[in-house]
Enzyme design. Structure first.
Site, PDB file in Angstrom:
ATOM      1  N   ARG A 127     -16.094  -2.008  -4.719  1.00 50.61           N
ATOM      2  CA  ARG A 127     -14.886  -1.192  -4.652  1.00 50.61           C
ATOM      3  C   ARG A 127     -13.740  -1.844  -5.414  1.00 50.61           C
ATOM      4  O   ARG A 127     -12.899  -1.141  -5.995  1.00 50.61           O
ATOM      5  CB  ARG A 127     -14.487  -0.898  -3.204  1.00 50.61           C
ATOM      6  CG  ARG A 127     -13.426   0.210  -3.143  1.00 50.61           C
ATOM      7  CD  ARG A 127     -13.275   0.841  -1.776  1.00 50.61           C
ATOM      8  NE  ARG A 127     -12.747  -0.050  -0.768  1.00 50.61           N
ATOM      9  CZ  ARG A 127     -13.449  -0.563   0.241  1.00 50.61           C
ATOM     10  NH1 ARG A 127     -14.732  -0.269   0.379  1.00 50.61           N
ATOM     11  NH2 ARG A 127     -12.887  -1.358   1.120  1.00 50.61           N
ATOM     12  N   TRP A 186     -11.521   0.002  -8.176  1.00 54.62           N
ATOM     13  CA  TRP A 186     -10.049   0.024  -8.245  1.00 54.62           C
ATOM     14  C   TRP A 186      -9.589  -0.377  -9.642  1.00 54.62           C
ATOM     15  O   TRP A 186      -8.628   0.187 -10.189  1.00 54.62           O
ATOM     16  CB  TRP A 186      -9.445  -0.915  -7.227  1.00 54.62           C
ATOM     17  CG  TRP A 186      -9.585  -0.628  -5.769  1.00 54.62           C
ATOM     18  CD1 TRP A 186      -9.831  -1.557  -4.774  1.00 54.62           C
ATOM     19  CD2 TRP A 186      -9.440   0.629  -5.076  1.00 54.62           C
ATOM     20  NE1 TRP A 186      -9.865  -0.950  -3.542  1.00 54.62           N
ATOM     21  CE2 TRP A 186      -9.618   0.388  -3.691  1.00 54.62           C
ATOM     22  CE3 TRP A 186      -9.185   1.932  -5.497  1.00 54.62           C
ATOM     23  CZ2 TRP A 186      -9.545   1.395  -2.728  1.00 54.62           C
ATOM     24  CZ3 TRP A 186      -9.119   2.944  -4.544  1.00 54.62           C
ATOM     25  CH2 TRP A 186      -9.295   2.673  -3.178  1.00 54.62           C
ATOM     26  N   THR A 215     -12.759 -13.644  -3.397  1.00 55.90           N
ATOM     27  CA  THR A 215     -13.208 -12.256  -3.247  1.00 55.90           C
ATOM     28  C   THR A 215     -13.411 -11.995  -1.765  1.00 55.90           C
ATOM     29  O   THR A 215     -14.508 -12.168  -1.222  1.00 55.90           O
ATOM     30  CB  THR A 215     -14.492 -11.993  -4.057  1.00 55.90           C
ATOM     31  OG1 THR A 215     -14.232 -12.298  -5.434  1.00 55.90           O
ATOM     32  CG2 THR A 215     -14.931 -10.539  -3.948  1.00 55.90           C
ATOM     33  N   ASP A 229       0.786  -1.229   0.000  1.00 56.04           N
ATOM     34  CA  ASP A 229       0.000   0.000   0.000  1.00 56.04           C
ATOM     35  C   ASP A 229       0.818   1.280   0.000  1.00 56.04           C
ATOM     36  O   ASP A 229       0.260   2.380   0.137  1.00 56.04           O
ATOM     37  CB  ASP A 229      -0.935   0.015   1.210  1.00 56.04           C
ATOM     38  CG  ASP A 229      -2.039  -1.016   1.087  1.00 56.04           C
ATOM     39  OD1 ASP A 229      -2.665  -1.060   0.006  1.00 56.04           O
ATOM     40  OD2 ASP A 229      -2.272  -1.768   2.047  1.00 56.04           O
ATOM     41  N   ASP A 252      -6.758  -4.060  -5.611  1.00 44.24           N
ATOM     42  CA  ASP A 252      -6.373  -2.744  -5.096  1.00 44.24           C
ATOM     43  C   ASP A 252      -4.953  -2.361  -5.495  1.00 44.24           C
ATOM     44  O   ASP A 252      -4.622  -1.177  -5.614  1.00 44.24           O
ATOM     45  CB  ASP A 252      -6.456  -2.716  -3.566  1.00 44.24           C
ATOM     46  CG  ASP A 252      -7.658  -3.434  -2.981  1.00 44.24           C
ATOM     47  OD1 ASP A 252      -8.087  -4.453  -3.562  1.00 44.24           O
ATOM     48  OD2 ASP A 252      -8.149  -3.013  -1.926  1.00 44.24           O
ATOM     49  N   SER A 310     -16.201  -8.926   7.337  1.00 44.45           N
ATOM     50  CA  SER A 310     -15.517  -8.895   8.630  1.00 44.45           C
ATOM     51  C   SER A 310     -16.264  -8.043   9.649  1.00 44.45           C
ATOM     52  O   SER A 310     -15.740  -7.774  10.737  1.00 44.45           O
ATOM     53  CB  SER A 310     -14.092  -8.344   8.462  1.00 44.45           C
ATOM     54  OG  SER A 310     -13.317  -9.235   7.687  1.00 44.45           O
TER      55      SER A 310
END
Length: 420
Positions: A253, A257, A241, A116, A181, A389
């Site tokens: 999302r 991305w 996924t 990231d 991402d 989650s």
């Protein structure tokens, strides 16, 4: 006399109408959104004070401000937002705060713990360099790119997103997981290649994009979130996924991305394969039968639909109304605006512009824009972080604000026929 009258008119516009933003064409939603943002971000600055170790991220279930630290993926969005506020207002107070928060991330240039670093450093230092010709900032971004490249495997031809870990549902182990991402981090590598003239950065970015195109994107241009590779052979072990409804479903999302990442990669390479992928993913998003009429997607396009089976503890009674994801909408709007300037298909040019505008108009409505004081800190409401989650459901998220402001600024440039 005509010259004198014109001079008086200009003085009137500057002195009496300072909100005209240099007499540029605009849309009310742009001004209204930035005006709504200013007091909220003032509140964030007041509550953070001189504490540059905690980065605003979202709200906790009790309504208190949720912070993440420097090693988490969203740290770059807050300074990026401050740069966008400066870009729009030209108010030096935003620039001063943006510089301070950007520089707080300096040590992240050596972070090799995850992928990231592109989010963290390019959204902050990358934006900073648009306003400050600072050699140190360039050096920090170059080192950040080197750190990202340490996670690249020539065998897999991809940048590893996470370290080896248990997979979704503990079904197996992710040996070399790569997530959609990760496409967003490639812009940092393209930047480093241009600045240093070192083609290895570009080579890694292109290889990663090609592998993502091959293994994450389905035939209908929907997408998987995670592809797990064998690090020794580069073979795909499985596809899942993680943050979506089902392994075969399309997490909104993640799709956003992909649209954004492949659009950016086409811009940097001119490779028509990436344009075709960006267009296909954008068309999937905009044409999907389950995209609500207001253009703000459900957190997963297939959530709760027949044929899609979750392998997590899904309680249909709890989600009688499927949560939306404003963050996915904001990311997509920004991507569509750029894609509309790159596609050569005239039908798609209008389709993407209209799609982006429709999204922005909805996000600027009272339903999504925090004009009623629903919380003291964030601009957009109704985003979804990680529903499987049970984390960050129907909350504001810092990256939703970031991409919304970016989209508004891109929209303004297009209205004024400026390069986006």
């Amino acid at each position: 006399m005509k010259v004198y009258f014109y001079w008086l008119t200009c003085v009137f516009m500057v002195v009496v109408l300072p909100g005209c933003q240099d007499q540029k064409k605009s849309d009310p939603i742009i001004a209204e959104s930035f005006e709504a943002a200013a007091p909220l971000y003032d509140s964030l600055l007041q509550i953070t004070g001189n504490n540059l170790a905690d980065y605003p991220h979202s709200l906790n279930p009790d309504g208190s401000l949720k912070f993440l630290q420097i090693d988490e993926w969203t740290g770059g969005f807050w300074p990026g937002i401050l740069w966008y506020m400066y870009e729009y207002t030209k108010d030096s107070k935003w620039k001063e705060e943006a510089r301070k928060w950007t520089e707080s991330l300096e040590s992240n240039q050596y972070n090799t713990a995850h992928h990231d670093i592109g989010f963290m450093m390019y959204c902050s230092y990358g934006n900073a360099l648009r306003f400050e010709d600072n050699a140190q900032y360039r050096d920090i971004l170059i080192q950040s790119a080197r750190s990202l490249c340490e996670r690249y495997s020539g065998t897999v031809k991809s940048i590893q997103s996470w370290n080896k870990r248990k997979s979704k549902g503990d079904v197996n182990v992710w040996e070399y997981p790569v997530i959609m991402d990760n496409m967003m981090n490639l812009e940092l590598l393209f930047y480093a290649a241009k600045v240093t003239k070192d083609s290895s950065f570009r080579h890694i970015a292109i290889n990663h994009a090609l592998q993502t195109m091959k293994n994450h994107v389905r035939a209908d241009y929907s997408s998987y979130h995670v592809v797990n590779y064998d690090p020794n052979t580069g073979t795909v072990l499985n596809r899942q996924t993680l943050q979506g409804f089902s392994d075969q479903s399309t997490w909104a999302r993640g799709q956003a991305w992909g649209i954004y990442g492949f659009t950016m990669t086409y811009r940097e390479t001119g490779d028509l394969r990436f344009l075709k992928t960006a267009e296909g993913m954008a068309d999937f998003f905009l044409d999907h039968a389950r995209l609500p009429s207001d253009k703000i997607p459900y957190w997963d396009f297939d959530a709760g639909q027949e044929g899609y089976t979750p392998d997590w503890d899904f309680d249909p009674e709890r989600f009688t109304e499927i949560p939306r994801d404003a963050s996915a909408a904001a990311i997509t709007a920004s991507a569509l605006l750029e894609l509309s300037t790159l596609t050569t298909d005239e039908h798609r040019v209008m389709k993407y512009k209209q799609g982006a505008t429709a999204i922005l108009e909805t996000l600027a409505s009272d339903t999504y824009l925090n004009t009623q004081g629903d919380n003291p800190y964030f601009l957009l409401k109704h985003s979804t972080g990680n529903l499987p989650s049970n984390n960050e459901i129907d909350v504001p998220l810092i990256y939703a604000d970031y991409y919304y402001l970016e989209a508004l600024l891109r929209y303004r440039k297009q209205l004024n026929k400026e390069k986006t």
